[in-house]
Design an enzyme around this catalytic site. Structure first.
Site, PDB file in Angstrom:
ATOM      1  N   ALA A 139       1.072  -1.188  -0.069  1.00 37.23           N
ATOM      2  CA  ALA A 139       0.120  -0.179  -0.016  1.00 37.23           C
ATOM      3  C   ALA A 139       0.887   1.118  -0.010  1.00 37.23           C
ATOM      4  O   ALA A 139       2.317   1.343   0.227  1.00 37.23           O
ATOM      5  CB  ALA A 139      -0.957   0.040   1.302  1.00 37.23           C
ATOM      6  N   GLY A 195      -0.238  -4.950   0.716  1.00 37.15           N
ATOM      7  CA  GLY A 195      -1.143  -4.754  -0.112  1.00 37.15           C
ATOM      8  C   GLY A 195      -0.923  -5.633  -1.445  1.00 37.15           C
ATOM      9  O   GLY A 195      -1.924  -6.032  -2.148  1.00 37.15           O
ATOM     10  N   GLU A 224      -1.822  -9.076  -0.916  1.00 42.90           N
ATOM     11  CA  GLU A 224      -3.210  -9.187  -0.820  1.00 42.90           C
ATOM     12  C   GLU A 224      -3.873  -9.136  -1.996  1.00 42.90           C
ATOM     13  O   GLU A 224      -4.846  -9.969  -2.360  1.00 42.90           O
ATOM     14  CB  GLU A 224      -3.834  -7.927   0.161  1.00 42.90           C
ATOM     15  N   GLU A 266       3.158  -5.734   7.599  1.00 44.74           N
ATOM     16  CA  GLU A 266       2.473  -4.795   8.233  1.00 44.74           C
ATOM     17  C   GLU A 266       2.733  -4.450   9.678  1.00 44.74           C
ATOM     18  O   GLU A 266       2.877  -3.283  10.254  1.00 44.74           O
ATOM     19  CB  GLU A 266       1.068  -4.893   7.994  1.00 44.74           C
TER      20      GLU A 266
END
Length: 257
Positions: A62, A108, A111, A131
């Protein structure tokens, strides 16, 4: 010009993430991906979709710098829900989606890859959910999807240590389908896509729907809880410290607050 481009060849749509240097998944990137899916979903000339990254990475995660512009936990939870909804749509998408991973798929990025129906990786690729290293937790359903692929023990190790695994390890533990040398992965992905594209579109759509029936109500409860905790942890002092440390390129100093 956006950060994603796509093309159609031989009934295969290839979506490329081009946001150097790390192909970070900002809100804009997520919205662009959703818009492209709108285009290809009803295009009868497209049977299969491939997603890949330009440059050195598939996606390194992200957009951490974007996190600093988010004012409160509710907004942060909203970002989480945006990604969760998009990736849920991908997993249920009526056309097979292949993630072609080189370099790194982290946070991300992983993911996103886990929401695809196939994951092809280079042998040396790095896959992980780092994370916790930032004082945060996954926010795009990674905490719920990862154990489904690798089991609870391996998922706990990957989450708690933040250590990535290689492409070869990803195949061995069930996270990826196949691992290839860097120079051959994109051609191998096309071979797989062509093979799938020959199947009946109706049968493929039905098979995807059937596979999604394996999800339980507990899975969806877990995804909702993830979004809630994603926002809560962001508001904590540790969450803010982790983000600051990442941007300042230093070790975070967590206090448990």
């Amino acid at each position: 010009m956006g950060f994603l481009q796509w093309s159609n060849e031989e009934c295969i749509a290839t979506i490329k993430i081009n946001r150097p240097p790390a192909n970070a998944l900002s809100t804009q990137v997520l919205k662009e991906l959703s818009s492209i899916l709108d285009e290809v979903e009803h295009d009868r000339d497209i049977r299969v979709i491939m997603i890949q990254g330009e440059g050195r990475f598939f996606s390194a995660g992200a957009d951490i710098k974007e996190f600093t512009t988010i004012a409160n936990g509710g907004e942060f939870g909203g970002l989480s829900t945006l990604g969760q909804d998009l990736f849920e749509r991908m997993e249920r998408f009526p056309k097979p989606i292949i993630a072609v991973i080189h370099g790194a798929a982290l946070g991300g990025g992983l993911e996103l890859a886990m929401a695809c129906h196939f994951r092809l990786v280079t042998e040396s690729a790095k896959l992980g959910l780092p994370e916790l290293q930032l004082g945060l937790v996954p926010g795009f359903a990674g905490s719920q999807r990862l154990p489904r692929f690798v089991g609870m023990a391996r998922a706990a190790e990957m989450l708690f240590t933040s250590d990535p695994i290689t492409g070869l390890e990803a195949v061995q533990c069930g996270l990826a389908n196949h691992a290839y040398h860097e120079e051959e992965i994109f051609e191998k992905a096309k071979i797989l896509a062509r093979k799938i594209a020959k199947k009946s579109p109706l049968a493929l759509e039905a098979a995807i729907e059937l596979l999604n029936f394996t999800k339980s109500s507990e899975y969806y409860s877990g995804v909702k809880k993830e979004a809630e905790l994603f926002g809560k942890v962001f508001l904590s002092k540790d969450g803010q410290e982790g983000i600051s440390a990442f941007i300042e390129k230093r070790e975070p100093r967590f206090t448990g607050e």
